[in-house]
Scaffold this active site. Structure first.
Site, mmCIF file in Angstrom:
data_model
loop_
_atom_site.group_PDB
_atom_site.id
_atom_site.type_symbol
_atom_site.label_atom_id
_atom_site.label_comp_id
_atom_site.label_asym_id
_atom_site.label_seq_id
_atom_site.Cartn_x
_atom_site.Cartn_y
_atom_site.Cartn_z
ATOM 1 N N LYS A 52 0.836 -1.202 0.000
ATOM 2 C CA LYS A 52 0.000 0.000 0.000
ATOM 3 C C LYS A 52 0.876 1.258 0.000
ATOM 4 O O LYS A 52 0.614 2.215 -0.723
ATOM 5 C CB LYS A 52 -0.941 -0.007 1.223
ATOM 6 N N GLN A 96 -4.708 -1.394 9.464
ATOM 7 C CA GLN A 96 -4.634 -2.722 8.851
ATOM 8 C C GLN A 96 -5.210 -3.769 9.802
ATOM 9 O O GLN A 96 -4.838 -3.824 10.976
ATOM 10 C CB GLN A 96 -3.177 -3.044 8.481
ATOM 11 N N ASP A 119 -11.290 3.032 4.049
ATOM 12 C CA ASP A 119 -11.595 1.613 3.894
ATOM 13 C C ASP A 119 -13.099 1.381 3.736
ATOM 14 O O ASP A 119 -13.520 0.285 3.370
ATOM 15 C CB ASP A 119 -11.119 0.836 5.130
#
Ligand code: GUN
Length: 282
Positions: A52, A96, A119
């Site tokens: 990422k 994460q 997200d």
């Protein structure tokens, strides 16, 4: 059978984003910024986060990485998230998952406001999706929709079957397909007659988490089969939820693993960060 090349589409999207971030920077005299929080030492998470951050660099998004040890307390984690919420250079915050067991994931995610939730995991963003209103959508299902769009796979009036009901993939996937005028069935581990349900699908999305679970006898001739799985087979080789070798003889469109949906997840994350920047700055 048309092989859906997610790696190529993701590279195209990153190239488009590099142009977009440049023009955003010129217009607003400010860089687009993403904060990435990784707690603990889950090896898969470390790889995802590294990818990422690399992708951010490639498209001109400034990344702020925060690596915390597995022993991090809830209070320390909350303080970090709150500091990122307040930081004007941070337009998106990504925690994460999974987090170490002792941390309260729900409480941490709830600290991220809708505007910085790149997200699309927040209750507010999921609510917006459920009501077909503007908001941020989870990156993996969004990546699937982008693949369908770029390969001109029509969803309107089509039968879509989503296998899997997770908060990250299955549920938002079903909502996106409903919003795109598909007739949607969601199947899961308790579904009776799974094979018959799958056989009805014009578009079959596999997000089960079981290696090579979807076999040719479960696929309608000419279906578009999208494989969201990421598993290891008996030889330790990376494979999806779809038995690629058998299904390729049945499907009209098929995504490989690796190189299908996987690369799209990160590309869509970067899109979500740019969208968050524009909403915040305009
Ligand atoms: N863990 C597995 N997939 C994801 C994802 O899309 N976002 C985050 N934050 N964590 C994940």
């Amino acid at each position: 059978m048309t092989l859906i090349d997610g790696k190529k589409v993701a590279a195209d999207i990153r190239a488009e984003l590099a142009v977009r971030t440049k023009s955003l920077e010129e217009k607003y005299r400010k860089k687009v910024g993403l904060a990435v929080v990784l707690i603990g030492d889950n090896p898969a998470s470390q790889v995802y986060v590294r990818n990422k951050i690399k992708a951010c660099e490639e498209v001109g998004i400034r990344s702020f990485s925060h690596y915390l040890p597995a022993e991090t307390t809830q209070k320390q984690a909350e303080e970090l998230i709150l500091s990122l919420v307040a930081d004007k250079n941070v337009h998106g915050i990504l925690i994460q998952l999974p987090l170490p067991k002792h941390l309260d994931e729900k409480r941490l995610l709830a600290l991220i406001p809708k505007a910085k939730d790149v997200d699309g995991f927040s209750a507010e963003n999921i609510g917006s999706l459920a009501m077909n209103e503007e908001g941020t959508v989870a990156c993996t299902p969004l990546g699937v929709m982008e693949l369908l769009k770029r390969y001109h796979i029509d969803t309107k009036g089509k039968r879509a079957v989503v296998v899997g009901r997770s908060n990250i993939v299955g549920r938002p996937m079903a909502l996106l397909l409903i919003n795109a005028d598909a007739t949607v069935t969601v199947c899961h581990s308790k579904t009776e007659n799974l094979k018959e349900e799958c056989l009805r699908a014009d578009i079959l999305v596999a997000a089960i988490g079981k290696a090579k679970y979807i076999t040719a006898d479960m696929v309608k001739d000419g279906a578009a089969v999208i494989d969201v799985g990421m598993n290891r087979d008996e030889d330790g080789k990376l494979c999806g939820d779809v038995d690629f070798e058998s299904v390729k003889g049945k499907a009209a469109y098929l995504t490989p693993v690796p190189g299908g949906v996987g690369p799209m997840t990160i590309a869509m994350l970067l899109c979500n960060v740019c969208d968050a920047f524009e909403r915040a700055e305009r």
